[in-house]
Design a protein around this motif. Structure first.
Motif, mmCIF file in Angstrom:
data_model
loop_
_atom_site.group_PDB
_atom_site.id
_atom_site.type_symbol
_atom_site.label_atom_id
_atom_site.label_comp_id
_atom_site.label_asym_id
_atom_site.label_seq_id
_atom_site.Cartn_x
_atom_site.Cartn_y
_atom_site.Cartn_z
ATOM 1 N N GLY A 143 0.770 7.298 -6.617
ATOM 2 C CA GLY A 143 -0.278 8.081 -6.881
ATOM 3 C C GLY A 143 -0.164 9.550 -6.329
ATOM 4 O O GLY A 143 -1.096 10.447 -6.440
ATOM 5 N N MET A 144 0.707 9.950 -5.438
ATOM 6 C CA MET A 144 0.903 11.295 -5.012
ATOM 7 C C MET A 144 1.129 12.302 -5.902
ATOM 8 O O MET A 144 1.711 12.051 -6.873
ATOM 9 C CB MET A 144 2.104 11.267 -3.974
ATOM 10 C CG MET A 144 1.969 10.371 -2.596
ATOM 11 S SD MET A 144 0.608 11.038 -1.582
ATOM 12 C CE MET A 144 -0.615 9.646 -1.610
ATOM 13 N N ALA A 161 0.744 -1.221 0.063
ATOM 14 C CA ALA A 161 0.013 -0.054 -0.082
ATOM 15 C C ALA A 161 0.907 1.216 -0.001
ATOM 16 O O ALA A 161 0.594 2.053 -0.677
ATOM 17 C CB ALA A 161 -1.149 0.019 1.189
ATOM 18 N N VAL A 162 1.802 1.145 0.798
ATOM 19 C CA VAL A 162 2.813 2.221 0.771
ATOM 20 C C VAL A 162 3.117 2.719 -0.825
ATOM 21 O O VAL A 162 3.328 3.921 -1.099
ATOM 22 C CB VAL A 162 4.217 2.180 1.678
ATOM 23 C CG1 VAL A 162 5.128 3.308 1.540
ATOM 24 C CG2 VAL A 162 3.419 2.389 3.086
ATOM 25 N N PHE A 163 4.042 1.767 -1.490
ATOM 26 C CA PHE A 163 4.510 1.872 -2.859
ATOM 27 C C PHE A 163 3.269 2.313 -3.820
ATOM 28 O O PHE A 163 3.533 3.077 -4.652
ATOM 29 C CB PHE A 163 5.110 0.833 -3.192
ATOM 30 C CG PHE A 163 6.248 0.148 -2.351
ATOM 31 C CD1 PHE A 163 7.274 1.179 -2.358
ATOM 32 C CD2 PHE A 163 6.642 -0.979 -1.832
ATOM 33 C CE1 PHE A 163 8.517 0.946 -1.521
ATOM 34 C CE2 PHE A 163 7.681 -1.440 -1.129
ATOM 35 C CZ PHE A 163 8.676 -0.457 -0.865
ATOM 36 N N VAL A 164 2.070 1.594 -3.590
ATOM 37 C CA VAL A 164 1.003 2.014 -4.486
ATOM 38 C C VAL A 164 0.464 3.617 -4.247
ATOM 39 O O VAL A 164 0.493 4.183 -5.075
ATOM 40 C CB VAL A 164 -0.084 0.834 -4.585
ATOM 41 C CG1 VAL A 164 -1.314 1.536 -5.348
ATOM 42 C CG2 VAL A 164 0.222 -0.365 -4.924
ATOM 43 N N LYS A 187 -3.390 8.832 -11.903
ATOM 44 C CA LYS A 187 -2.650 9.107 -10.754
ATOM 45 C C LYS A 187 -3.291 8.926 -9.670
ATOM 46 O O LYS A 187 -2.895 8.506 -8.519
ATOM 47 C CB LYS A 187 -1.705 10.161 -10.855
ATOM 48 C CG LYS A 187 -0.816 10.628 -10.037
ATOM 49 C CD LYS A 187 0.106 11.684 -10.341
ATOM 50 C CE LYS A 187 1.456 11.900 -9.631
ATOM 51 N NZ LYS A 187 2.481 11.350 -10.111
ATOM 52 N N MET A 188 -4.451 9.605 -9.504
ATOM 53 C CA MET A 188 -5.327 9.914 -8.428
ATOM 54 C C MET A 188 -6.168 8.494 -8.244
ATOM 55 O O MET A 188 -6.158 8.092 -6.810
ATOM 56 C CB MET A 188 -6.403 10.895 -8.563
ATOM 57 C CG MET A 188 -5.987 12.419 -8.623
ATOM 58 S SD MET A 188 -7.064 13.770 -9.061
ATOM 59 C CE MET A 188 -8.026 13.303 -7.691
ATOM 60 N N ARG A 189 -6.259 7.802 -9.147
ATOM 61 C CA ARG A 189 -6.847 6.245 -8.946
ATOM 62 C C ARG A 189 -5.801 5.602 -8.210
ATOM 63 O O ARG A 189 -6.136 4.601 -7.320
ATOM 64 C CB ARG A 189 -7.515 5.746 -10.297
ATOM 65 C CG ARG A 189 -8.689 6.443 -10.716
ATOM 66 C CD ARG A 189 -9.178 5.684 -11.791
ATOM 67 N NE ARG A 189 -10.529 6.266 -12.333
ATOM 68 C CZ ARG A 189 -10.926 6.338 -13.570
ATOM 69 N NH1 ARG A 189 -10.061 5.527 -14.363
ATOM 70 N NH2 ARG A 189 -12.015 6.793 -13.704
ATOM 71 N N MET A 190 -4.622 5.880 -8.468
ATOM 72 C CA MET A 190 -3.625 4.807 -7.598
ATOM 73 C C MET A 190 -3.548 5.244 -6.406
ATOM 74 O O MET A 190 -3.447 4.338 -5.267
ATOM 75 C CB MET A 190 -2.120 4.960 -8.565
ATOM 76 C CG MET A 190 -2.023 4.333 -9.590
ATOM 77 S SD MET A 190 -1.757 2.633 -9.907
ATOM 78 C CE MET A 190 -0.461 2.222 -9.022
ATOM 79 N N ALA A 191 -3.720 6.523 -5.948
ATOM 80 C CA ALA A 191 -3.603 6.769 -4.590
ATOM 81 C C ALA A 191 -4.862 6.121 -3.999
ATOM 82 O O ALA A 191 -4.786 5.705 -2.793
ATOM 83 C CB ALA A 191 -3.704 8.569 -4.413
ATOM 84 N N VAL A 192 -5.942 6.314 -4.490
ATOM 85 C CA VAL A 192 -7.112 5.840 -4.013
ATOM 86 C C VAL A 192 -7.118 4.191 -3.846
ATOM 87 O O VAL A 192 -7.439 3.626 -2.755
ATOM 88 C CB VAL A 192 -8.399 6.128 -4.959
ATOM 89 C CG1 VAL A 192 -9.739 5.194 -4.228
ATOM 90 C CG2 VAL A 192 -8.837 7.536 -4.876
#
Length: 139
Positions: free
Chosen positions: A29-30, A22-25, A43-48
């Motif tokens: 997305g940051m 989760a940290v890497f994913v 990119k935002m979906r990766m953060a979600v």
């Protein structure tokens, strides 16, 4: 070992590994990272998605810690357990509950940054086009 102890250990190891993933994913997305800079929605979906993995990891840690805490409480109040072999809640249980709560809270915050249909970033505007100079625009 008892099956419940093996299961709680497996859940905690799974929670730790899911937390690392989760940290890497989520870092991918940051907004401050250059990775996937061309498509802001992905990119935002990766953060979600990182937030969802954080929530799953937090739930795994919460289940494991609570399961072991329930086992300790049942053994403590069991009249057939000798007094000198009774366990009490230790600091590891409280740290586990706090870590699980923070992982779930952090994942929820990441999930709250869910992307809309369009990007939330303002559209990029180029430099204004200047009209060709006629030579008389200085004075």
């Amino acid at each position: 070992l008892l099956g419940s102890l093996q299961a709680t250990r497996a859940l905690m190891v799974a929670a730790i590994l899911l937390g690392l993933v989760a940290v890497f994913v989520a870092v991918t997305g940051m907004k401050c990272m250059k990775c996937m800079e061309d498509d802001q929605v992905k990119k935002m979906r990766m953060a979600v998605f990182g937030g969802v993995i954080f929530i799953i990891a937090g739930l795994a840690a919460l289940v494991a810690t609570s399961w072991y805490g329930n086992r300790v409480a049942r053994a403590f109040y069991d009249p057939f357990t000798p007094v000198n072999t009774r366990f009490e809640f230790g600091s590891a249980l409280f740290i586990g509950w706090a870590a699980a709560s923070l992982a779930i809270l952090g994942g929820a915050f990441l999930c709250c940054s869910c992307p809309r249909r369009e990007t939330s970033y303002p559209p990029s505007r180029g430099y204004p086009k200047n009209a060709p100079s006629t030579g008389k625009d200085y004075v």
